[in-house]
Enzyme design. Structure first.
Site, PDB file in Angstrom:
ATOM      1  N   HIS A   1       0.948  -3.027  -7.836  1.00 30.72           N
ATOM      2  CA  HIS A   1       2.097  -2.128  -7.986  1.00 30.72           C
ATOM      3  C   HIS A   1       1.898  -0.857  -7.166  1.00 30.72           C
ATOM      4  CE1 HIS A   1       3.487  -4.515 -11.501  1.00 30.72           C
ATOM      5  NE2 HIS A   1       2.195  -4.758 -11.569  1.00 30.72           N
TER       6      HIS A   1
ATOM      7  N   SER B   1       9.566   6.840  22.672  1.00 33.54           N
ATOM      8  CA  SER B   1      10.044   7.935  21.853  1.00 33.54           C
ATOM      9  C   SER B   1       8.907   8.728  21.240  1.00 33.54           C
ATOM     10  CB  SER B   1      10.919   7.397  20.722  1.00 33.54           C
ATOM     11  OG  SER B   1      11.136   8.415  19.776  1.00 33.54           O
TER      12      SER B   1
END
Lengths: 302, 302, 302, 302
Positions: free
Chosen positions: D159, D280
């Site tokens: 989790h 970029s």
């Protein structure tokens, strides 16, 4: 070439550059947004002038440059370059090539993030309008069919077993109702599409004194979006549009299935007109698919 | 046992009857529609009396019988029978058992085809209202959070890379916008749910002098459906409802993912309150899933 | 109740505890895995004894306790508690209640993460076997039908238009082929289901001297999984199983559609036997749905 | 123009012909099957000669004509015509134009129904092989990474919360396992793809003395399909292929998500090499997407 990429690469390494370009480029499908992109840029430039962020002369140069580019695209002579990735960069680069530094100033207070959002909203706004108009035609056709066969009776089926007699007109008007709800859904969706996103910039808006209401008025948007982070990162309006299209297709599918069954030798309820058939003398059933194509093809704008 | 079934059967044949019952029964999931089914029947019976299709005395017996059945269901003592297939047949059979022939007269000018459509519309109408109210609470919570953290700054991310600083409040209010559109969509859908289908009967309406407007008024429907064949054979309003719920889930999923990431040791932006955690000391991350359950569980009405 | 939960809560706050329990509990659907869970625990306990991780006496107590629990579940007297979340915790808690501390020792070198994986694999292994056997029956039925109608001719259709005459037997044997491929797919999938996951523990395995091959042999798994992180976090075998079931349903749907069309008044190719019909004299078409239910109901294990 | 089409038409009527052509044409996507279509035709023609159904001279003319067409397509000078609908008709028409009547004789004992099935199977057979080989490279890369970082420890998460320490190598090899199962699935699917459909004709086979085993041998198919009605009307092998690709994508998506999270400033577990980045300077996170593109782009054959 670093060690790491070599490890990963295997047969990949040699063609890296080309693969990267091919993967990141979207120009092969977003080039269809050129009209919306240019219209959005025109309105943005006009606002930049009005707010004193660029000069009137720069504004004129931008407008003229964009007009040339639009013409080139429509004449099929514009050179779309995958290495410039998308429709925004392709147009902006062409603009700078034509008019120099003022072309670059068009990007003031704007990001590709809010620009593509604008293009998509303008595109869907137009498609929604077109679909609603097409559905008007379809619904009118059902009214005319219902009128033509007034009084005619046919079997009503449940589970494809004859249940009760119904009027042909009643059956036709069931489709009038279905496609009417489809129109309503599109109209409702339009309220959420038709909101100006420009001004959200990359995600945090801009500190420059832009005038979003001005741009909204120019581009005929009744509202502007309220939150920049929501604006650049949600496409729920597009998902909603697609869901509604699915329901239209479901209704068309139901109609198609009825035509397929009704035009069998066993049912013989309808005979499709030749104008909607291919030349094949072996497979007359193709009539059906073509019959329906009228709507589908026009709706897709191909 | 015919020859044909034997051929087909193999190991199946012996249990045929039970399989058939198990397959056709819907009572294990449509029993939750009992309230709507009974309310619909009450309104229908009242109209039948008003139109002189049944006597006032029969109407009273029906009302009393339905009241008893409703009470039995709510007290958990009603005996749902799979062999009676669905909620409609279960209630109708119980009614006939209680009051005799007048119970059967309730089915006058009605079919299970329009009855289940009515139950579904009433159920979705209520769920839609509940969802809109729940989303009001959720949106209010975001406003309160935004107010609480006024002025606080956090990183804004694109592609999970830090891009520009943003206000925590701004981030919270992005959700205020998203769930607001979700509410709008549900409201729009409600217009298409909230139409009375009763009177369509099996598919061709009824020749009996029923009064649909009367029933609509009783059950608080602003409109009645226009075409019986469309009415019994389309569930687009339910599909639309489900599509909108998908978008709500998508927004909740985005929120959940942010909470999952923000509550990692690496990000440490949030700490979830103990009240939303299970007792497990091994897996504190479960907090997140429970936190979100507030909405999901209440929305599902479990 | 902290400040934060209050802010979030609104109408939610009062019912928090119940909502949380309702949301995290899976017992209402994973209780059907009780047989697999208990069989897995038996084998695990036997290995723990063999490896000297628990005593033979503890092993016996565990076996007796599990036997009692299994019996209680099968007699319908076991009290499943949602607050104990899932089948694993429900059984383990009951075991501890029955036999005390040795019950807790069953969890040695095991986690719910590998335990649920084991249960699911054992469950799917059995379902796969059952489906393959059911498809054997279905295929045999088609062979018998083909034999029965040897020499009979029917129209072959393309696009539901009569194209060329074909043998009824040829048409029946097309389904023999389809369901044969469905069986092959399930057999292939079984190779990936039938691998023992136990030993992966939470995600990183265990430092205790377990014997995975021993457990594999006990539970009739030809292999053990190779990587614990892969084991606990992938359910691709289940997705694959579901994909294959979708193809079976697609073939059943094709068959159903043919039966629906063939049993219309207009086609009249088949008449379904009464044994596969409901009592309704109004809707004889229901025969079709029930006919197919034979397979669907048994396959689902209801 | 009949009355009926006018009724239906509305704004549609004028553009009927073009719409019909646009809707029924598939050449814009099936032109990529030219290689398979030509290879299949070569083998078919060779068999027709061997069986005495066409003369050796006709066979030679067909081979030479097909060779020319293949060359034209590969040199980009072949004129694909949408009005000829699909790849089969485009090639056949070009062949007749080149060599006259013998070109038409190629269609002896064959239909577009079994021809497209053959093309699709040959295409998927090659793609399956390519994917398996690409996955070999990917798996090898993970082995090399595992070896490179032997002994290195990282947090294992459940989790997204730190749970237990694991070896980096162990984590890498989890992917080795996943992609290995993906390869197995593709290999299994290949058995069902790799079957010769030719000879099924439209749906009922052919009365001509063809030799399917001969064609199978020529085209390297180990088996021929057993039932013509099944052959022309099922694409389950393609659906199965697509399902397996979905699982590959799911595994790639899991990997991508890990790289996205690991390359955040907060986690800082990995730094992607420049060779996989766009220029970029504003959005370094794009590295991730490009990194993964290596596989996706090559797999898609772009």
């Amino acid at each position: 070439m670093t060690n790491e990429t070599k490890l990963w690469g295997g047969r990949f390494t040699e063609k890296t550059a080309a693969s990267v370009e091919a993967f990141t480029a979207s120009i092969h499908y977003d080039s269809r947004l050129y009209k919306q992109d240019i219209a959005g840029s025109r309105a943005h430039a006009k606002m930049l002038v009005a707010q004193g962020l660029i000069t009137a002369e720069e504004g004129d140069q931008i407008h003229n440059g964009l007009a040339e580019i639009e013409q080139e695209i429509e004449q099929g002579v514009f050179d779309f370059k995958p290495e410039l990735e998308d429709i925004h960069m392709n147009i902006e680069k062409a603009l700078v090539d034509k008019i120099g530094p003022p072309g670059a100033r068009l990007h003031t207070a704007r990001s590709r993030n809010d620009q593509i959002n604008l293009d998509l909203r303008m595109y869907l706004r137009e498609e929604t309008g077109r679909l609603i108009a097409l559905l008007d035609d379809v619904r009118t056709s059902f009214v005319l069919l219902a009128r033509k066969y007034l009084g005619a009776v046919m079997p009503g089926y449940t589970h494809l077993q004859r249940a009760q007699p119904v009027l042909v007109s009643h059956h036709m008007l069931a489709y009038f109702e279905m496609f009417g709800r489809d129109q309503e859904r599109l109209s409702d969706c339009l309220k959420r599409i038709n909101i100006l996103p420009l001004g959200a910039a990359a995600l945090a808006g801009t500190g420059l004194p832009i005038d979003r209401e001005y741009v909204a008025k120019e581009l005929d948007f009744p509202k502007v979006t309220a939150n920049s982070m929501d604006t650049v990162a949600d496409r729920d309006f597009a998902l909603e549009f697609v869901s509604h299209c699915t329901l239209i297709q479901l209704h068309l599918s139901r109609l198609s299935e009825e035509l397929v069954i009704w035009s069998t030798d066993e049912f013989k309820f309808v005979e499709l007109a030749d104008g909607f058939c291919t030349g094949s003398s072996i497979m007359p059933q193709k009539k059906i698919r073509i019959f329906l194509s009228l709507f589908a093809v026009q709706a897709a704008g191909w």
